[in-house]
Scaffold this motif. Sequence first.
Motif, PDB file in Angstrom:
ATOM      1  N   HIS A 180     -36.986 -34.274  -2.499  1.00  0.00           N
ATOM      2  CA  HIS A 180     -35.648 -34.779  -2.183  1.00  0.00           C
ATOM      3  C   HIS A 180     -35.689 -35.759  -1.015  1.00  0.00           C
ATOM      4  O   HIS A 180     -34.897 -36.704  -0.967  1.00  0.00           O
ATOM      5  N   TYR A 181     -36.613 -35.532  -0.082  1.00  0.00           N
ATOM      6  CA  TYR A 181     -36.713 -36.434   1.070  1.00  0.00           C
ATOM      7  C   TYR A 181     -37.055 -37.854   0.624  1.00  0.00           C
ATOM      8  O   TYR A 181     -36.495 -38.828   1.134  1.00  0.00           O
ATOM      9  N   GLN A 216     -36.404 -39.144  -2.261  1.00  0.00           N
ATOM     10  CA  GLN A 216     -35.378 -39.676  -3.152  1.00  0.00           C
ATOM     11  C   GLN A 216     -34.032 -39.870  -2.466  1.00  0.00           C
ATOM     12  O   GLN A 216     -33.145 -40.510  -3.035  1.00  0.00           O
ATOM     13  N   ALA A 217     -33.856 -39.318  -1.268  1.00  0.00           N
ATOM     14  CA  ALA A 217     -32.575 -39.435  -0.560  1.00  0.00           C
ATOM     15  C   ALA A 217     -32.350 -40.877  -0.109  1.00  0.00           C
ATOM     16  O   ALA A 217     -33.292 -41.577   0.286  1.00  0.00           O
ATOM     17  N   LEU A 218     -31.078 -41.302  -0.151  1.00  0.00           N
ATOM     18  CA  LEU A 218     -30.747 -42.675   0.197  1.00  0.00           C
ATOM     19  C   LEU A 218     -29.788 -42.781   1.381  1.00  0.00           C
ATOM     20  O   LEU A 218     -29.869 -43.731   2.162  1.00  0.00           O
ATOM     21  N   ASP A 219     -28.861 -41.838   1.512  1.00  0.00           N
ATOM     22  CA  ASP A 219     -27.881 -41.927   2.591  1.00  0.00           C
ATOM     23  C   ASP A 219     -28.270 -40.998   3.731  1.00  0.00           C
ATOM     24  O   ASP A 219     -29.068 -40.073   3.572  1.00  0.00           O
ATOM     25  N   ASP A 220     -27.683 -41.239   4.893  1.00  0.00           N
ATOM     26  CA  ASP A 220     -28.036 -40.491   6.101  1.00  0.00           C
ATOM     27  C   ASP A 220     -27.670 -39.017   5.994  1.00  0.00           C
ATOM     28  O   ASP A 220     -28.385 -38.153   6.521  1.00  0.00           O
ATOM     29  N   ASP A 221     -26.549 -38.712   5.336  1.00  0.00           N
ATOM     30  CA  ASP A 221     -26.138 -37.310   5.216  1.00  0.00           C
ATOM     31  C   ASP A 221     -27.146 -36.509   4.394  1.00  0.00           C
ATOM     32  O   ASP A 221     -27.502 -35.381   4.760  1.00  0.00           O
ATOM     33  N   SER A 222     -27.609 -37.099   3.282  1.00  0.00           N
ATOM     34  CA  SER A 222     -28.596 -36.405   2.452  1.00  0.00           C
ATOM     35  C   SER A 222     -29.900 -36.204   3.207  1.00  0.00           C
ATOM     36  O   SER A 222     -30.528 -35.137   3.125  1.00  0.00           O
ATOM     37  N   ALA A 267     -30.263 -35.947   6.436  1.00  0.00           N
ATOM     38  CA  ALA A 267     -30.061 -34.919   7.463  1.00  0.00           C
ATOM     39  C   ALA A 267     -30.120 -33.524   6.852  1.00  0.00           C
ATOM     40  O   ALA A 267     -30.712 -32.602   7.445  1.00  0.00           O
ATOM     41  N   ARG A 268     -29.517 -33.346   5.678  1.00  0.00           N
ATOM     42  CA  ARG A 268     -29.553 -32.034   5.023  1.00  0.00           C
ATOM     43  C   ARG A 268     -30.974 -31.661   4.618  1.00  0.00           C
ATOM     44  O   ARG A 268     -31.406 -30.517   4.789  1.00  0.00           O
ATOM     45  N   VAL A 269     -31.708 -32.635   4.091  1.00  0.00           N
ATOM     46  CA  VAL A 269     -33.094 -32.373   3.683  1.00  0.00           C
ATOM     47  C   VAL A 269     -33.945 -32.019   4.891  1.00  0.00           C
ATOM     48  O   VAL A 269     -34.750 -31.071   4.849  1.00  0.00           O
ATOM     49  N   ALA A 328     -32.973 -30.708   7.732  1.00  0.00           N
ATOM     50  CA  ALA A 328     -32.595 -29.381   8.229  1.00  0.00           C
ATOM     51  C   ALA A 328     -33.204 -28.280   7.361  1.00  0.00           C
ATOM     52  O   ALA A 328     -33.738 -27.287   7.883  1.00  0.00           O
ATOM     53  N   ALA A 329     -33.124 -28.457   6.036  1.00  0.00           N
ATOM     54  CA  ALA A 329     -33.711 -27.459   5.141  1.00  0.00           C
ATOM     55  C   ALA A 329     -35.225 -27.407   5.281  1.00  0.00           C
ATOM     56  O   ALA A 329     -35.831 -26.326   5.246  1.00  0.00           O
ATOM     57  N   THR A 330     -35.858 -28.560   5.473  1.00  0.00           N
ATOM     58  CA  THR A 330     -37.317 -28.610   5.643  1.00  0.00           C
ATOM     59  C   THR A 330     -37.748 -27.891   6.912  1.00  0.00           C
ATOM     60  O   THR A 330     -38.713 -27.114   6.904  1.00  0.00           O
ATOM     61  N   ASN A 331     -37.049 -28.130   8.000  1.00  0.00           N
ATOM     62  CA  ASN A 331     -37.382 -27.459   9.260  1.00  0.00           C
ATOM     63  C   ASN A 331     -37.220 -25.953   9.144  1.00  0.00           C
ATOM     64  O   ASN A 331     -38.045 -25.177   9.666  1.00  0.00           O
ATOM     65  N   GLN A 332     -36.164 -25.503   8.457  1.00  0.00           N
ATOM     66  CA  GLN A 332     -35.952 -24.075   8.275  1.00  0.00           C
ATOM     67  C   GLN A 332     -37.064 -23.448   7.442  1.00  0.00           C
ATOM     68  O   GLN A 332     -37.579 -22.376   7.768  1.00  0.00           O
ATOM     69  N   LEU A 333     -37.450 -24.133   6.375  1.00  0.00           N
ATOM     70  CA  LEU A 333     -38.513 -23.605   5.517  1.00  0.00           C
ATOM     71  C   LEU A 333     -39.859 -23.596   6.241  1.00  0.00           C
ATOM     72  O   LEU A 333     -40.666 -22.668   6.049  1.00  0.00           O
ATOM     73  N   GLU A 334     -40.119 -24.589   7.056  1.00  0.00           N
ATOM     74  CA  GLU A 334     -41.365 -24.601   7.825  1.00  0.00           C
ATOM     75  C   GLU A 334     -41.424 -23.409   8.778  1.00  0.00           C
ATOM     76  O   GLU A 334     -42.493 -22.784   8.950  1.00  0.00           O
ATOM     77  N   THR A 335     -40.291 -23.096   9.392  1.00  0.00           N
ATOM     78  CA  THR A 335     -40.249 -21.931  10.281  1.00  0.00           C
ATOM     79  C   THR A 335     -40.517 -20.644   9.511  1.00  0.00           C
ATOM     80  O   THR A 335     -41.285 -19.775   9.962  1.00  0.00           O
ATOM     81  N   GLU A 336     -39.895 -20.508   8.351  1.00  0.00           N
ATOM     82  CA  GLU A 336     -40.095 -19.304   7.544  1.00  0.00           C
ATOM     83  C   GLU A 336     -41.530 -19.198   7.034  1.00  0.00           C
ATOM     84  O   GLU A 336     -42.125 -18.105   7.013  1.00  0.00           O
TER      85      GLU A 336
END
Length: 259
Positions: free
Chosen positions: A119-120, A122-128, A130-132, A134-142
Amino acid sequence: MPSPLRHPLFLFIVAFVAMSIGAYAGAALMRRHRQISDEAHDEARDEFNVVQAATLTLLALMIGFTFSMAVSRYDQRKNYEEEEANAIGTEYLRAGLLPDTDAQRVQTLLRRYLDQRIHYYQALDDDSIARVNAATNQLETELWTAVRNVAVERQTPVIALAVSGMNDVINTQGYTQASWWNHIPVAAWSLMLAIGLFCNVMIGYGTRGQIKRNAVLLVLPIVIGLSFALIADIDSPRGGLIRLVPVNLIALSQSLAPG
Protein backbone atom coordinates in the motif's frame (compact mmCIF):
# COMPACT_ATOMS: atom_id res chain seq x y z
CA MET A 1 10.89 18.67 -1.86
CA PRO A 2 8.51 21.58 -2.52
CA SER A 3 5.09 20.56 -3.81
CA PRO A 4 5.42 22.23 -7.27
CA LEU A 5 8.37 19.98 -8.08
CA ARG A 6 6.24 16.90 -7.35
CA HIS A 7 3.96 17.62 -10.32
CA PRO A 8 5.71 17.32 -13.71
CA LEU A 9 2.81 18.83 -15.67
CA PHE A 10 2.79 21.94 -13.49
CA LEU A 11 6.56 22.20 -13.81
CA PHE A 12 6.32 21.90 -17.61
CA ILE A 13 3.78 24.73 -17.79
CA VAL A 14 5.82 26.99 -15.53
CA ALA A 15 9.06 26.27 -17.40
CA PHE A 16 7.46 26.72 -20.82
CA VAL A 17 5.83 30.04 -19.90
CA ALA A 18 9.00 31.39 -18.25
CA MET A 19 11.25 30.31 -21.13
CA SER A 20 8.87 31.72 -23.74
CA ILE A 21 8.72 35.06 -21.96
CA GLY A 22 12.50 35.10 -21.83
CA ALA A 23 12.84 34.31 -25.54
CA TYR A 24 10.41 37.00 -26.66
CA ALA A 25 11.86 39.49 -24.19
CA GLY A 26 15.27 38.90 -25.76
CA ALA A 27 13.77 39.37 -29.24
CA ALA A 28 12.13 42.62 -28.14
CA LEU A 29 15.42 43.81 -26.72
CA MET A 30 17.13 43.00 -30.00
CA ARG A 31 14.64 45.16 -31.93
CA ARG A 32 15.61 48.14 -29.80
CA HIS A 33 19.37 47.45 -30.04
CA ARG A 34 20.08 46.08 -33.49
CA GLN A 35 23.85 46.39 -33.33
CA ILE A 36 24.65 42.69 -33.53
CA SER A 37 22.21 42.13 -36.41
CA ASP A 38 23.77 44.73 -38.68
CA GLU A 39 26.09 43.46 -41.40
CA ALA A 40 28.71 45.98 -40.27
CA HIS A 41 29.10 44.16 -36.99
CA ASP A 42 29.95 40.63 -38.11
CA GLU A 43 32.67 40.38 -35.49
CA ALA A 44 30.19 41.15 -32.72
CA ARG A 45 27.84 38.54 -34.19
CA ASP A 46 30.59 35.91 -34.10
CA GLU A 47 31.43 36.68 -30.50
CA PHE A 48 27.75 36.51 -29.58
CA ASN A 49 27.39 33.12 -31.27
CA VAL A 50 30.34 31.76 -29.25
CA VAL A 51 28.80 32.90 -25.97
CA GLN A 52 25.40 31.58 -27.00
CA ALA A 53 26.80 28.17 -27.93
CA ALA A 54 28.72 27.96 -24.64
CA THR A 55 25.60 28.82 -22.66
CA LEU A 56 23.49 26.23 -24.47
CA THR A 57 26.21 23.64 -23.89
CA LEU A 58 26.19 24.43 -20.17
CA LEU A 59 22.40 24.03 -20.10
CA ALA A 60 22.66 20.67 -21.87
CA LEU A 61 25.23 19.49 -19.33
CA MET A 62 23.06 20.63 -16.42
CA ILE A 63 20.03 18.80 -17.82
CA GLY A 64 22.12 15.69 -18.45
CA PHE A 65 23.61 15.65 -14.94
CA THR A 66 20.22 16.29 -13.33
CA PHE A 67 18.63 13.54 -15.40
CA SER A 68 21.39 11.19 -14.25
CA MET A 69 20.67 12.15 -10.62
CA ALA A 70 16.97 11.38 -11.07
CA VAL A 71 17.62 8.02 -12.74
CA SER A 72 20.09 6.96 -10.03
CA ARG A 73 17.52 7.76 -7.34
CA TYR A 74 14.86 5.81 -9.23
CA ASP A 75 17.17 2.79 -9.50
CA GLN A 76 17.95 3.06 -5.80
CA ARG A 77 14.25 2.90 -4.95
CA LYS A 78 13.83 -0.18 -7.14
CA ASN A 79 16.79 -1.89 -5.48
CA TYR A 80 15.47 -1.20 -1.99
CA GLU A 81 12.06 -2.56 -2.98
CA GLU A 82 13.74 -5.79 -4.04
CA GLU A 83 15.80 -5.93 -0.83
CA GLU A 84 12.70 -5.31 1.25
CA ALA A 85 10.84 -8.16 -0.44
CA ASN A 86 13.81 -10.48 0.10
CA ALA A 87 14.08 -9.52 3.77
CA ILE A 88 10.37 -10.11 4.43
CA GLY A 89 10.38 -13.42 2.56
CA THR A 90 13.48 -14.63 4.42
CA GLU A 91 12.07 -13.67 7.80
CA TYR A 92 8.78 -15.38 6.97
CA LEU A 93 10.71 -18.62 6.51
CA ARG A 94 12.85 -18.07 9.62
CA ALA A 95 9.73 -17.45 11.66
CA GLY A 96 8.90 -21.11 11.11
CA LEU A 97 11.84 -21.93 13.40
CA LEU A 98 10.04 -20.34 16.35
CA PRO A 99 7.68 -22.29 18.61
CA ASP A 100 4.41 -23.07 16.84
CA THR A 101 2.26 -20.44 18.51
CA ASP A 102 4.84 -17.69 18.10
CA ALA A 103 5.59 -18.79 14.53
CA GLN A 104 1.94 -18.48 13.49
CA ARG A 105 1.61 -15.07 15.13
CA VAL A 106 4.79 -13.68 13.54
CA GLN A 107 3.88 -15.03 10.09
CA THR A 108 0.41 -13.54 10.35
CA LEU A 109 1.88 -10.18 11.32
CA LEU A 110 4.36 -10.41 8.46
CA ARG A 111 1.54 -10.94 5.94
CA ARG A 112 -0.24 -7.88 7.28
CA TYR A 113 3.04 -5.97 7.24
CA LEU A 114 3.63 -7.00 3.63
CA ASP A 115 0.20 -5.68 2.65
CA GLN A 116 1.03 -2.32 4.21
CA ARG A 117 4.34 -2.15 2.35
CA ILE A 118 2.50 -2.71 -0.94
CA HIS A 119 0.00 0.00 0.00
CA TYR A 120 2.91 2.35 0.69
CA TYR A 121 4.12 2.08 -2.92
CA GLN A 122 0.60 2.50 -4.29
CA ALA A 123 -0.54 5.40 -2.07
CA LEU A 124 -0.84 8.77 -3.80
CA ASP A 125 -2.26 11.29 -1.31
CA ASP A 126 -0.80 12.43 2.00
CA ASP A 127 -3.65 11.02 4.09
CA SER A 128 -3.19 7.52 2.68
CA ILE A 129 0.56 7.72 3.20
CA ALA A 130 0.08 8.82 6.82
CA ARG A 131 -2.29 5.92 7.50
CA VAL A 132 0.09 3.42 5.92
CA ASN A 133 3.05 4.76 7.90
CA ALA A 134 1.10 4.60 11.16
CA ALA A 135 0.02 1.02 10.48
CA THR A 136 3.57 0.07 9.45
CA ASN A 137 5.08 1.50 12.63
CA GLN A 138 2.52 -0.35 14.75
CA LEU A 139 3.18 -3.64 13.00
CA GLU A 140 6.94 -3.21 13.34
CA THR A 141 6.50 -2.74 17.08
CA GLU A 142 4.35 -5.86 17.34
CA LEU A 143 6.75 -7.92 15.22
CA TRP A 144 9.80 -6.90 17.21
CA THR A 145 7.99 -7.52 20.50
CA ALA A 146 6.98 -10.99 19.34
CA VAL A 147 10.50 -12.12 18.44
CA ARG A 148 12.04 -10.34 21.43
CA ASN A 149 9.84 -12.19 23.89
CA VAL A 150 10.83 -15.51 22.36
CA ALA A 151 14.52 -14.51 22.37
CA VAL A 152 14.36 -13.62 26.08
CA GLU A 153 12.84 -16.97 26.95
CA ARG A 154 15.03 -19.10 24.65
CA GLN A 155 18.48 -17.74 23.90
CA THR A 156 19.51 -20.16 21.17
CA PRO A 157 21.30 -19.67 17.85
CA VAL A 158 18.11 -20.58 15.97
CA ILE A 159 16.10 -17.90 17.77
CA ALA A 160 18.93 -15.42 17.21
CA LEU A 161 18.64 -16.12 13.48
CA ALA A 162 14.95 -15.17 13.52
CA VAL A 163 15.70 -12.01 15.51
CA SER A 164 18.42 -11.03 13.03
CA GLY A 165 15.99 -11.50 10.14
CA MET A 166 13.41 -9.27 11.82
CA ASN A 167 16.08 -6.62 12.26
CA ASP A 168 16.74 -6.78 8.51
CA VAL A 169 13.02 -6.32 7.78
CA ILE A 170 12.86 -3.16 9.88
CA ASN A 171 16.15 -1.82 8.50
CA THR A 172 15.14 -2.25 4.85
CA GLN A 173 11.93 -0.34 5.52
CA GLY A 174 14.02 2.54 6.86
CA TYR A 175 16.30 2.45 3.82
CA THR A 176 13.27 2.52 1.53
CA GLN A 177 11.79 5.49 3.38
CA ALA A 178 15.07 7.39 3.16
CA SER A 179 15.37 6.75 -0.60
CA TRP A 180 11.85 8.11 -1.17
CA TRP A 181 12.78 11.28 0.70
CA ASN A 182 15.93 11.72 -1.37
CA HIS A 183 15.16 14.13 -4.22
CA ILE A 184 17.06 16.46 -6.51
CA PRO A 185 18.06 19.54 -4.46
CA VAL A 186 16.06 22.72 -4.97
CA ALA A 187 19.32 24.57 -5.66
CA ALA A 188 19.94 22.35 -8.70
CA TRP A 189 16.45 23.08 -10.03
CA SER A 190 16.91 26.82 -9.47
CA LEU A 191 20.29 26.89 -11.22
CA MET A 192 18.98 24.88 -14.16
CA LEU A 193 15.93 27.14 -14.48
CA ALA A 194 18.09 30.28 -14.37
CA ILE A 195 20.48 28.98 -17.04
CA GLY A 196 17.56 27.92 -19.22
CA LEU A 197 15.95 31.35 -18.91
CA PHE A 198 19.22 33.08 -19.79
CA CYS A 199 19.65 30.80 -22.83
CA ASN A 200 16.22 31.71 -24.12
CA VAL A 201 16.91 35.41 -23.68
CA MET A 202 20.07 35.00 -25.75
CA ILE A 203 18.21 32.97 -28.40
CA GLY A 204 15.62 35.72 -28.67
CA TYR A 205 18.27 38.45 -28.72
CA GLY A 206 20.12 36.75 -31.57
CA THR A 207 17.06 36.08 -33.71
CA ARG A 208 16.22 37.92 -36.92
CA GLY A 209 12.91 38.82 -38.42
CA GLN A 210 9.53 39.80 -37.01
CA ILE A 211 8.87 38.64 -33.47
CA LYS A 212 5.24 37.74 -34.16
CA ARG A 213 6.23 35.54 -37.09
CA ASN A 214 9.20 33.92 -35.42
CA ALA A 215 7.50 30.82 -33.97
CA VAL A 216 10.90 29.12 -33.77
CA LEU A 217 11.38 30.93 -30.47
CA LEU A 218 8.92 28.44 -28.92
CA VAL A 219 11.00 25.39 -29.87
CA LEU A 220 13.59 25.71 -27.12
CA PRO A 221 11.02 26.49 -24.36
CA ILE A 222 9.07 23.36 -25.35
CA VAL A 223 12.18 21.18 -25.33
CA ILE A 224 13.37 22.56 -21.99
CA GLY A 225 9.91 22.24 -20.47
CA LEU A 226 9.62 18.62 -21.57
CA SER A 227 13.09 17.87 -20.22
CA PHE A 228 12.25 19.40 -16.84
CA ALA A 229 8.95 17.50 -16.74
CA LEU A 230 10.65 14.17 -17.50
CA ILE A 231 13.27 14.72 -14.81
CA ALA A 232 10.61 15.70 -12.26
CA ASP A 233 8.50 12.68 -13.25
CA ILE A 234 11.36 10.25 -12.62
CA ASP A 235 12.34 12.06 -9.42
CA SER A 236 8.76 12.07 -8.04
CA PRO A 237 7.60 8.51 -7.26
CA ARG A 238 3.99 9.58 -6.71
CA GLY A 239 3.47 12.76 -8.74
CA GLY A 240 3.88 11.74 -12.37
CA LEU A 241 3.23 9.04 -14.93
CA ILE A 242 6.35 7.02 -14.16
CA ARG A 243 5.50 4.96 -11.08
CA LEU A 244 7.54 2.44 -9.15
CA VAL A 245 5.44 -0.74 -9.12
CA PRO A 246 6.32 -3.07 -6.18
CA VAL A 247 6.50 -6.16 -8.38
CA ASN A 248 8.71 -8.08 -5.92
CA LEU A 249 6.47 -7.36 -2.94
CA ILE A 250 3.36 -8.28 -4.92
CA ALA A 251 4.96 -11.51 -6.11
CA LEU A 252 5.94 -12.35 -2.52
CA SER A 253 2.41 -11.65 -1.31
CA GLN A 254 1.00 -14.02 -3.91
CA SER A 255 3.49 -16.76 -2.98
CA LEU A 256 2.79 -16.73 0.76
CA ALA A 257 0.18 -19.10 2.13
CA PRO A 258 -3.16 -17.44 2.95
CA GLY A 259 -3.70 -16.55 6.56
